[in-house]
Design an enzyme around this catalytic site. Structure first.
Site, PDB file in Angstrom:
ATOM      1  N   LEU A 110      35.663  79.788  47.003  1.00  0.00           N
ATOM      2  CA  LEU A 110      34.800  80.148  48.126  1.00  0.00           C
ATOM      3  C   LEU A 110      34.715  78.930  49.024  1.00  0.00           C
ATOM      4  O   LEU A 110      34.391  77.833  48.568  1.00  0.00           O
ATOM      5  CB  LEU A 110      33.407  80.546  47.643  1.00  0.00           C
ATOM      6  CG  LEU A 110      32.403  80.920  48.741  1.00  0.00           C
ATOM      7  CD1 LEU A 110      32.845  82.172  49.480  1.00  0.00           C
ATOM      8  CD2 LEU A 110      31.011  81.116  48.159  1.00  0.00           C
ATOM      9  N   LEU A 129      33.900  77.253  53.200  1.00  0.00           N
ATOM     10  CA  LEU A 129      33.238  77.411  54.493  1.00  0.00           C
ATOM     11  C   LEU A 129      34.276  77.341  55.599  1.00  0.00           C
ATOM     12  O   LEU A 129      34.955  76.322  55.761  1.00  0.00           O
ATOM     13  CB  LEU A 129      32.196  76.310  54.706  1.00  0.00           C
ATOM     14  CG  LEU A 129      31.507  76.358  56.080  1.00  0.00           C
ATOM     15  CD1 LEU A 129      30.475  77.471  56.127  1.00  0.00           C
ATOM     16  CD2 LEU A 129      30.856  75.023  56.430  1.00  0.00           C
ATOM     17  N   ASP A 138      37.173  74.503  55.368  1.00  0.00           N
ATOM     18  CA  ASP A 138      38.412  74.883  56.044  1.00  0.00           C
ATOM     19  C   ASP A 138      38.344  74.508  57.520  1.00  0.00           C
ATOM     20  O   ASP A 138      37.456  74.958  58.243  1.00  0.00           O
ATOM     21  CB  ASP A 138      38.664  76.384  55.901  1.00  0.00           C
ATOM     22  CG  ASP A 138      39.974  76.801  56.533  1.00  0.00           C
ATOM     23  OD1 ASP A 138      41.009  76.685  55.847  1.00  0.00           O
ATOM     24  OD2 ASP A 138      39.974  77.221  57.705  1.00  0.00           O
ATOM     25  N   TYR A 190      40.355  74.144  66.434  1.00  0.00           N
ATOM     26  CA  TYR A 190      38.933  74.471  66.490  1.00  0.00           C
ATOM     27  C   TYR A 190      38.154  73.428  67.290  1.00  0.00           C
ATOM     28  O   TYR A 190      37.005  73.677  67.667  1.00  0.00           O
ATOM     29  CB  TYR A 190      38.340  74.557  65.079  1.00  0.00           C
ATOM     30  CG  TYR A 190      38.973  75.586  64.170  1.00  0.00           C
ATOM     31  CD1 TYR A 190      39.797  76.602  64.663  1.00  0.00           C
ATOM     32  CD2 TYR A 190      38.738  75.543  62.800  1.00  0.00           C
ATOM     33  CE1 TYR A 190      40.377  77.520  63.814  1.00  0.00           C
ATOM     34  CE2 TYR A 190      39.323  76.464  61.945  1.00  0.00           C
ATOM     35  CZ  TYR A 190      40.147  77.450  62.458  1.00  0.00           C
ATOM     36  OH  TYR A 190      40.718  78.364  61.606  1.00  0.00           O
ATOM     37  N   LYS A 237      44.993  72.301  59.758  1.00  0.00           N
ATOM     38  CA  LYS A 237      46.142  73.096  60.165  1.00  0.00           C
ATOM     39  C   LYS A 237      46.870  72.479  61.359  1.00  0.00           C
ATOM     40  O   LYS A 237      46.240  71.930  62.270  1.00  0.00           O
ATOM     41  CB  LYS A 237      45.698  74.523  60.534  1.00  0.00           C
ATOM     42  CG  LYS A 237      44.879  75.214  59.458  1.00  0.00           C
ATOM     43  CD  LYS A 237      44.480  76.627  59.853  1.00  0.00           C
ATOM     44  CE  LYS A 237      43.452  77.194  58.892  1.00  0.00           C
ATOM     45  NZ  LYS A 237      42.097  76.639  59.113  1.00  0.00           N
ATOM     46  N   HIS A 288      49.651  76.622  61.231  1.00  0.00           N
ATOM     47  CA  HIS A 288      48.602  77.569  61.617  1.00  0.00           C
ATOM     48  C   HIS A 288      49.156  78.952  61.957  1.00  0.00           C
ATOM     49  O   HIS A 288      48.573  79.980  61.588  1.00  0.00           O
ATOM     50  CB  HIS A 288      47.816  77.005  62.805  1.00  0.00           C
ATOM     51  CG  HIS A 288      46.433  77.537  62.924  1.00  0.00           C
ATOM     52  ND1 HIS A 288      45.378  76.796  63.399  1.00  0.00           N
ATOM     53  CD2 HIS A 288      45.899  78.745  62.625  1.00  0.00           C
ATOM     54  CE1 HIS A 288      44.274  77.516  63.387  1.00  0.00           C
ATOM     55  NE2 HIS A 288      44.577  78.713  62.928  1.00  0.00           N
TER      56      HIS A 288
END
Length: 265
Positions: A15, A17, A43, A48, A77, A110
């Site tokens: 799991l 984020l 992540d 971003y 990425k 990516h």
């Protein structure tokens, strides 16, 4: 926290984020809160445009002794305009500088799409580079060199189809450690998940809750909502869970790694 083992033997928390759509102090605070709440998998991606904010949070958490570097799993990425083999290491080093890390645990291509160098957001067809100009296997070979140099522990891909992954395997003999794609109950991708499992490739699921807050330009009119689906509502109520908890548990229990995003504590 459940862990999944990569082909290298490294173990990734199941799991994580996601940090897409988080910016500035919102990204910084979300990462700090996530780590305080027990998250160990973050992540990221250069595109971003928030890796410096994420890096500030990571450093503060490590400096404060809340978490050690070897307890964290950090993914970044390679963006589309850095696919040329001459630019892969440079791009990774830029992300490492922003993240204030010596290495990332996982570095992904990516998209299986190349832009002309220096054009992160294309405005016309001429801004793209064909895969004959910048072949994916050349980019992949440069990614593998980054592992050899200790800049990343594992390399993988994102948004790749089975045939494109097979091309990398056939060209280099090395399978990606991970393929990160959109996946949730309305987009389960069983064929791709089976392909990844066959080749010991971890299947990471982005948008595991449907990414309802993504830009309107990325939505289709009248698309269904996971959070109002009658079947999911009934299952969540039956198991005394929120729909989000239900979808994340489903993703983990089918052997995939969901990376939801939230700025909400």
């Amino acid at each position: 926290m459940h862990l999944i083992e990569l082909a290298s033997g490294d173990k990734m928390p199941m799991l994580g984020l996601g940090t897409w759509k988080l910016s500035g102090d919102e990204a910084y605070q979300a990462v700090k809160t996530a780590i305080a709440n027990g998250y160990r998998h973050i992540d990221c991606a250069w595109i971003y445009q928030n890796e410096a904010d994420v890096g500030r949070a990571l450093k503060e958490c490590m400096d404060a002794g809340i978490v050690q570097r070897d307890e964290l799993w950090v993914t970044s990425k390679l963006w589309n305009d850095r696919h040329h083999s001459d630019h892969v290491e440079e791009a990774l080093r830029e992300s490492l500088s922003d993240l204030q890390l010596n290495y990332v645990d996982l570095y992904l291509i990516h998209w299986p799409v190349a832009h002309q160098v220096g054009i992160p957001r294309p405005a016309s067809g001429e801004d793209f580079a064909s895969l004959d100009q910048i072949p994916l296997n050349h980019t992949w070979a440069a990614m593998l060199e980054c592992v050899e140099k200790g800049l990343c522990r594992n390399v993988g891909v994102s948004n790749f189809s089975g045939p494109k992954i097979q091309f990398l395997i056939d060209s280099t003999g090395v399978a990606p450690a991970c393929n990160q794609v959109e996946s949730h109950p309305f987009l389960q991708q069983p064929g791709l998940a089976e392909f990844c499992d066959k080749h010991s490739i971890v299947f990471t699921a982005y948008a595991p809750l449907g990414s309802g807050d993504r830009p309107e330009t990325m939505k289709t009119a009248g698309e269904p909502s996971l959070f109002t689906d009658p079947t999911l509502l009934a299952l969540a109520e039956k198991n005394n869970l929120s729909i989000a908890q239900l979808m994340l548990a489903w993703a983990v229990n089918r052997g995939t790694v969901p990376i939801p995003k939230s700025p909400n504590k």
